[in-house]
Scaffold this motif. Structure first.
Motif, short mmCIF file in Angstrom:
data_model
loop_
_atom_site.label_atom_id
_atom_site.label_comp_id
_atom_site.label_asym_id
_atom_site.label_seq_id
_atom_site.Cartn_x
_atom_site.Cartn_y
_atom_site.Cartn_z
N ARG A 324 39.68 -55.85 3.12
CA ARG A 324 39.30 -56.99 2.26
C ARG A 324 40.00 -58.26 2.73
NH1 ARG A 324 41.53 -57.24 -3.67
NH2 ARG A 324 43.31 -57.85 -2.38
N ALA A 331 35.72 -64.60 6.07
CA ALA A 331 34.85 -65.50 5.27
C ALA A 331 35.40 -66.91 5.28
CB ALA A 331 34.78 -64.97 3.85
N SER A 359 27.29 -63.91 4.01
CA SER A 359 28.37 -64.10 3.03
C SER A 359 28.10 -63.33 1.74
CB SER A 359 28.56 -65.57 2.73
OG SER A 359 27.39 -66.11 2.12
N ASN A 360 26.78 -63.33 1.34
CA ASN A 360 26.44 -62.53 0.15
C ASN A 360 26.68 -61.04 0.38
OD1 ASN A 360 25.63 -64.76 -1.42
ND2 ASN A 360 23.60 -64.78 -0.44
N GLU A 363 30.23 -60.46 0.20
CA GLU A 363 30.67 -60.46 -1.20
C GLU A 363 30.28 -59.15 -1.90
OE1 GLU A 363 29.08 -63.92 -2.97
OE2 GLU A 363 30.55 -65.29 -2.04
N GLU A 364 29.06 -58.68 -1.60
CA GLU A 364 28.65 -57.40 -2.20
C GLU A 364 29.57 -56.26 -1.74
OE1 GLU A 364 24.61 -56.92 -1.20
OE2 GLU A 364 23.86 -58.39 -2.68
N CYS A 366 32.53 -56.57 -0.75
CA CYS A 366 33.86 -56.73 -1.42
C CYS A 366 33.82 -56.22 -2.85
CB CYS A 366 34.24 -58.22 -1.40
SG CYS A 366 34.76 -58.80 0.21
N SER A 367 32.71 -56.56 -3.58
CA SER A 367 32.60 -56.07 -4.96
C SER A 367 32.53 -54.56 -5.00
CB SER A 367 31.38 -56.72 -5.63
OG SER A 367 30.19 -56.33 -4.94
#
Length: 575
Positions: A324, A331, A359-360, A363-364, A366-367
């Motif tokens: 992460r 990022a 980037s999305n 982010e996904e 990462c979530s």
């Protein structure tokens, strides 16, 4: 005027004269005047004095023993002065013309005179021999006198030499006297010291006397103690008689003791049952303990696996955090590049969309990684709770194990105490049992009376055996009655009547069987004439339980007792 013959003493024969001499005292027989007796005989010779004869009487008697008289009158004859005077003054009596009687008297008188003359001759011969002996002794005494004179002269010379020697010794003694006077002064000083020592000794003697008085008092006290001990000995004798009476009471109380012994044996069996139940409970506790140990081992293994999983999850979480951080840094770099691209070149919208898509996507991811991290944290918390629960269960199982172990230890201690009490009770029972048997007697004789059979004359009305009913001989005495009605009493340690069963006899013998099991040597035998019931008493009829004899019943008791005691650790070996 009376004649002289009337006053003379009666004539004595040699036998009468000897008896007369025995009757007179010795001094009176030997006392004769010292003067010379002068008389005229038929020969007219002069007589010697009787004093010389009597003074040498032993020589005269010896000479008289060697000379005998004529015929049957030869023997020792002695004459006194009165008898000689009577013999000389004797006159012949008789009738004027009785010549024969006068001749006989003359012959007798002549015989007596001859005896007197012979006696005088013998005395004279003894006197002559004595004179010769006296001459010889006189000559020998003269020789001895000359010899003694010579010896005296020699002795006188020796005494003179001794006197000179003594004078010399006197001078030396005077010199020694001066020395001794000086020594005397020293001795006086020593005497004074001895007086002081004597005074101290007297004081010591007084103290010793006091101690002697104390010792005498102690002796008196010891004598008093001795008397008290004698009294105690008498009391002990009385106590011995009371003990004998108490022995008889013990014999009466033996039945109650046997009952109490049976009760103790029942309690013993109950204790043995409790012991077996405790042992089974102990075995179940040990099984539970092994199972709890196995569960504890499994829990520990699960704990180790969970720990390993938690470590793995922590490692993965660390990797995810690093990823992460890398993504965030990436990022940030991308946004910086976008800004740079926007500012610098103004790239196209497509690239920008792609970058947005990336980037999305990032982010996904990462979530999703956050969710995975959250799930892993929840799993880690659950694993920690499970570990805490496992630790609590392990503590509880350990506490339960310690409690059960303590209970097992207490049960083992109680079991050891019960075994010790059981062993002590068994020893006490053995000692009491042996004491009771010793009080009863180490050697006992029982008498069992067989019932009369038809061939013994059972139909006769007259009784042959009777049993006394007195307290002393009740159950111990038996009287045999003969045809004449005479009774012969006999006494034994126990008498079993013809009504006694085999069980009654075995009850008295069973105590001896128990003594044999306790380790004492026992011998039981039956004796009697043929047909008196020895085999029936010892063997009986084994097929009938009530008629079994002593041997089958003893064997049953031995095996039953050995089996009952095997649970307590006793081992019996039959040979």
């Amino acid at each position: 005027m009376t004649s002289r013959n009337q006053n003379k003493p009666p004539l004595r024969s040699p036998s009468n004269k000897n008896s007369g001499l025995d009757d007179k005292p010795l001094d009176k027989r030997r006392k004769i005047g010292t003067g010379r007796m002068v008389g005229t005989a038929g020969t007219g010779r002069v007589r010697q004095a009787f004093a010389l004869v009597n003074n040498r009487q032993d020589l005269g008697t010896n000479a008289g023993n060697s000379v005998g008289t004529e015929g049957s009158e030869c023997g020792t004859v002695e004459f006194t002065k009165e008898e000689v005077e009577a013999l000389l003054n004797e006159k012949i009596k008789g009738k004027k013309f009785d010549l024969k009687g006068k001749m006989e008297q003359m012959n007798d008188h002549i015989k007596k005179l001859k005896l007197c003359v012979k006696w005088f001759q013998e005395v004279e011969e003894g006197h002559i021999q004595e004179q010769e002996k006296l001459r010889n002794t006189l000559e020998s005494s003269q020789r001895k006198c000359t010899e003694t004179e010579v010896a005296m002269k020699n002795k006188e010379e020796e005494l003179d030499a001794i006197i000179t020697q003594l004078k010399m010794n006197n001078a030396s003694l005077q010199e020694n006297l001066a020395k001794e006077e000086s020594e005397k002064l020293d001795a006086i000083e020593c005497h004074r010291r001895e007086k002081e020592a004597r005074a101290a000794a007297e004081k010591l003697q007084a103290s010793l006397r006091e101690e002697l008085g104390k010792a005498e008092e102690e002796k008196l006290s010891a004598n008093q103690r001795l008397t008290s001990l004698n009294d105690m000995y008498k009391r002990l004798q009385e106590y011995n008689t009371s003990l004998q009476q108490y022995n008889s009471k013990l014999q009466t109380e033996l039945a109650s003791a046997n009952e109490s012994l049976k009760r103790v044996e029942m309690e013993k069996t109950a204790i043995v049952g409790n012991l077996t139940s405790l042992r089974s409970h102990y075995n179940s506790l040990q099984d539970q303990l092994t199972s709890s140990r196995a569960s504890q081992d499994e829990a520990l293994k699960q704990k180790e696996t969970l720990g390993k999983e938690v470590g793995c999850l922590r490692g993965e979480l660390q990797h995810l955090r690093e990823d992460r951080d890398k993504q965030l840094t990436h990022a940030q770099a991308l946004t910086a590049e976008i800004v740079m691209y926007k500012d610098s070149t103004g790239k196209s919208v497509a690239e920008l969309d792609s970058l947005r898509v990336k980037s999305n996507a990032l982010e996904e991811t990462c979530s999703s990684q956050r969710e995975q991290i959250r799930i892993l944290q929840h799993q880690l918390a659950a694993a920690n709770e499970k570990l805490k629960m496992a630790d609590l269960s392990a503590l509880e199982t350990r506490e339960e194990f310690d409690e059960k172990k303590r209970v097992v230890r207490e049960l083992q201690d109680r079991l050891a105490d019960a075994e010790l009490q059981n062993i002590e009770g068994e020893k006490l029972r053995k000692n009491l049992h042996n004491t009771i048997l010793e009080l009863k007697g180490n050697i006992r004789v029982f008498c069992r009376v067989r019932p009369l059979l038809p061939e013994d004359g059972a139909g006769t009305e007259r009784a042959v055996i009777s049993y006394p009913t007195s307290m002393e001989s009740l159950g111990r005495g038996i009287d045999l009655i003969q045809s004449a009605g005479q009774k012969y009493p006999f006494t034994f340690d126990q008498v079993f009547t013809h009504e006694a069963s085999q069980q009654d006899v075995f009850i008295e013998i069973s105590q001896l069987v128990q003594s044999a099991l306790d380790g004492y040597k026992v011998c039981i035998f039956a004796y009697g004439q043929t047909g008196s019931g020895k085999t029936y008493t010892m063997m009986g009829r084994p097929e009938a339980p009530e008629q079994k004899g002593l041997i089958p019943r003893s064997l049953e008791q031995i095996f039953q007792t050995s089996q009952s005691l095997s649970a307590q650790g006793w081992k019996y070996k039959m040979q």
